[in-house]
Structures are given as C-alpha cells and as structure tokens.
Design a protein around this motif. Structure first.
Motif, mmCIF file in Angstrom:
data_model
loop_
_atom_site.group_PDB
_atom_site.id
_atom_site.type_symbol
_atom_site.label_atom_id
_atom_site.label_comp_id
_atom_site.label_asym_id
_atom_site.label_seq_id
_atom_site.Cartn_x
_atom_site.Cartn_y
_atom_site.Cartn_z
ATOM 1 N N LEU A 21 -2.295 13.372 10.439
ATOM 2 C CA LEU A 21 -1.708 13.711 8.920
ATOM 3 C C LEU A 21 -1.833 15.108 8.812
ATOM 4 N N GLU A 22 -0.890 15.689 7.992
ATOM 5 C CA GLU A 22 -1.260 17.028 7.380
ATOM 6 C C GLU A 22 -2.562 17.215 6.714
ATOM 7 N N PHE A 25 -2.664 15.695 3.285
ATOM 8 C CA PHE A 25 -3.026 14.335 3.176
ATOM 9 C C PHE A 25 -4.600 13.923 3.459
ATOM 10 N N SER A 57 -0.252 6.171 10.687
ATOM 11 C CA SER A 57 -0.219 7.501 9.957
ATOM 12 C C SER A 57 0.462 7.254 8.602
ATOM 13 N N SER A 58 1.854 6.950 9.093
ATOM 14 C CA SER A 58 2.839 6.577 8.026
ATOM 15 C C SER A 58 2.302 5.814 6.837
ATOM 16 N N ARG A 61 -0.009 7.990 4.710
ATOM 17 C CA ARG A 61 0.766 8.879 3.705
ATOM 18 C C ARG A 61 1.365 8.045 2.689
ATOM 19 N N LEU A 65 0.478 8.634 -1.367
ATOM 20 C CA LEU A 65 1.889 8.991 -2.413
ATOM 21 C C LEU A 65 1.664 7.745 -3.416
ATOM 22 N N SER A 80 1.771 -0.109 -0.851
ATOM 23 C CA SER A 80 1.355 0.637 0.576
ATOM 24 C C SER A 80 0.386 -0.667 1.472
#
Length: 80
Positions: A21-22, A25, A57-58, A61, A65, A80
């Motif tokens: 992740l960034e 995040f 990972s997605s 995120r 969000l 999610s």
C-alpha cells in the motif's frame, strides 16, 4: 508522507501474507483500527474475510476509501 508503495508482512487467518500500500493508506488504516479499538491485524483480517474479489491490497484501499466516504456523508459509498 511517502507516495511510494510500502510492502508489509502481516498474519491473516494464521497465514503470513504481504500487503502493498501507499504510505498514506497505511496511516489511514492504522487510524481506522485505532478508532475502532482494534489491532491492525484484526482489521486486515476483517477486510480479508469480507472481500468478494480482487487482491487484499485493493480490498484494503477500498475499505479505507469507503470509511472516509461514509464519515464525510458521501452518497454512494462502496461496499468493502
């Protein structure tokens, strides 16, 4: 905050996995876990258990969000 992808290992459902992740995040995910009074590991396990497709990972995120969209009262928050 570093915009680069950071890969971290975490144990989910008894299995070691990595999540990329960034940095933003990772910070947001830790904040969400702290707000809920749970560990980062348990939050990621919860996200993993509820995802219907895609990689972890997605799913993380999208969870982050959705959390902030719900908090802001944004309509059409994603599941999610």
């Amino acid at each position: 905050m570093n915009p680069d992808i950071v890969k971290r290992s975490i144990v989910v459902a008894g299995h070691k996995t990595s999540v990329s992740l960034e940095d933003a995040f990772w910070h947001a995910l830790k904040d969400i876990a702290r707000e809920r009074g749970q560990s980062l590991r348990s939050l990621v396990a919860e996200i993993d258990a509820s995802r219907t497709g895609g990689n972890l990972s997605s799913a993380v995120r999208l969870h982050v969000l959705d959390h902030y969209r719900r908090r802001s009262g944004a309509l059409g928050a994603i599941k999610s």
